[in-house]
Enzyme design. Structure first.
Site, PDB file in Angstrom:
ATOM      1  N   ASN A 110     -27.346   6.717  17.353  1.00  0.00           N
ATOM      2  CA  ASN A 110     -26.560   7.116  16.182  1.00  0.00           C
ATOM      3  C   ASN A 110     -27.300   6.697  14.920  1.00  0.00           C
ATOM      4  OD1 ASN A 110     -24.229   7.962  14.665  1.00  0.00           O
ATOM      5  ND2 ASN A 110     -23.622   5.805  14.466  1.00  0.00           N
ATOM      6  N   HIS A 112     -26.599   5.389  11.019  1.00  0.00           N
ATOM      7  CA  HIS A 112     -25.519   4.766  10.247  1.00  0.00           C
ATOM      8  C   HIS A 112     -26.043   4.417   8.846  1.00  0.00           C
ATOM      9  CE1 HIS A 112     -21.826   2.590   9.551  1.00  0.00           C
ATOM     10  NE2 HIS A 112     -22.537   1.611   9.047  1.00  0.00           N
ATOM     11  N   SER A 139     -29.709   2.763   9.304  1.00  0.00           N
ATOM     12  CA  SER A 139     -30.140   2.228  10.606  1.00  0.00           C
ATOM     13  C   SER A 139     -29.934   3.281  11.680  1.00  0.00           C
ATOM     14  CB  SER A 139     -29.277   1.019  11.011  1.00  0.00           C
ATOM     15  OG  SER A 139     -29.211   0.052   9.993  1.00  0.00           O
ATOM     16  N   ASP A 148     -20.895   0.793  15.951  1.00  0.00           N
ATOM     17  CA  ASP A 148     -22.030   0.423  15.089  1.00  0.00           C
ATOM     18  C   ASP A 148     -22.610  -0.954  15.416  1.00  0.00           C
ATOM     19  OD1 ASP A 148     -21.619   2.835  13.748  1.00  0.00           O
ATOM     20  OD2 ASP A 148     -20.269   1.917  12.288  1.00  0.00           O
TER      21      ASP A 148
HETATM   22  C1  GRF Z   1     -24.596  10.323   7.415  1.00  0.00           C
HETATM   23  O1  GRF Z   1     -24.492   9.530   6.271  1.00  0.00           O
HETATM   24  C2  GRF Z   1     -24.749   9.465   8.625  1.00  0.00           C
HETATM   25  O2  GRF Z   1     -25.450   8.281   8.370  1.00  0.00           O
HETATM   26  C3  GRF Z   1     -23.314   9.140   8.972  1.00  0.00           C
HETATM   27  O3  GRF Z   1     -22.595  10.312   8.684  1.00  0.00           O
HETATM   28  C4  GRF Z   1     -23.287  11.056   7.693  1.00  0.00           C
HETATM   29  C5  GRF Z   1     -23.524  12.412   8.273  1.00  0.00           C
HETATM   30  O4  GRF Z   1     -24.111  13.299   7.356  1.00  0.00           O
HETATM   31  N1  GRF Z   1     -23.212   8.721  10.348  1.00  0.00           N
HETATM   32  P1  GRF Z   1     -24.730  14.658   7.871  1.00  0.00           P
HETATM   33  O5  GRF Z   1     -23.619  15.431   8.579  1.00  0.00           O
HETATM   34  O6  GRF Z   1     -25.845  14.336   8.787  1.00  0.00           O
HETATM   35  O7  GRF Z   1     -25.177  15.377   6.635  1.00  0.00           O
END
Ligand code: GRF
Length: 191
Positions: A110, A112, A139, A148
């Site tokens: 994932n 984050h 991250s 997370d």
């Molecule tokens: C990103 O900020 C990611 O870090 C978080 O959710 C957001 C997703 O944005 N997990 P996108 O859909 O990839 O534009």
């Protein structure tokens, strides 16, 4: 849920719920891995159009009102049908059950928008600004049962500038995410 077929770990499925900008970065910069499926729990997720345009198979089912077990069983089938070996969450907003996470035995990652272990959960940028941090970032981590909290695979730091509000910071961190995620995934699928 059936035992996971031992798919090639370079065969990646991306799970999204919305915009999909990280999904797009993963597709555009795919080398060392192949994106073989984009799946979403929101049939209207804007990111799906890009995936379709790029000729990548998509799978969607509106998870609203669907029991988690039922939804995940169907998702798991789609993943196995496409012989997926690694799952990359990219703005996927539905919590995965511990059963599903276990089933995929450390093969889910994932991205984050914080320097974990700082600021798990939501509103990371506002929280970093409120805490008067001078550095924020993003991250990539392995998904475990705890949100997370899995092993961090890579991070990029982003300076917090005077006058930054959450959305200005979010924009700069997002650009860093788009550089970090393909690189971290490429390294991860080699392991
Ligand atoms: C990103 O900020 C990611 O870090 C978080 O959710 C957001 C997703 O944005 N997990 P996108 O859909 O990839 O534009």
């Amino acid at each position: 849920m059936a035992e996971r077929a031992p798919g090639d770990q370079r065969r990646v499925a991306i799970l999204i719920s919305g915009r999909g900008s990280n999904m797009r970065a993963l597709i555009e910069q795919s080398s060392g891995y192949q994106v073989v499926l984009v799946a979403s729990n929101k049939p209207q997720a804007p990111g799906l159009d890009y995936a379709r345009g790029a000729g990548i198979p998509t799978w969607t089912w509106d998870s609203k009102g669907v029991a988690r077990e039922e939804f995940e069983a169907a998702l798991d089938r789609a993943l196995r049908d496409h012989r997926v070996g690694t799952i990359a969450l990219a703005g996927y907003m539905r919590l995965l059950s511990s059963r599903f996470v276990e089933q995929w035995g450390g093969r889910i990652v994932n991205i984050h928008p914080s320097l974990l272990p700082k600021y798990p959960g939501l509103d990371t940028h506002a929280r970093a600004i409120a805490a008067r941090d001078t550095v924020a970032g993003c991250s990539v981590h392995i998904v475990t049962e705890k949100v997370d909290a899995g092993k961090v695979l890579g991070q990029i730091e982003v300076a917090i500038e005077a006058g930054d509000d959450a959305s200005a910071l979010e924009q700069r961190v997002l650009e860093a995410e788009h550089r970090l995620y393909p690189k971290a995934l490429r390294e991860f699928v080699r392991q």
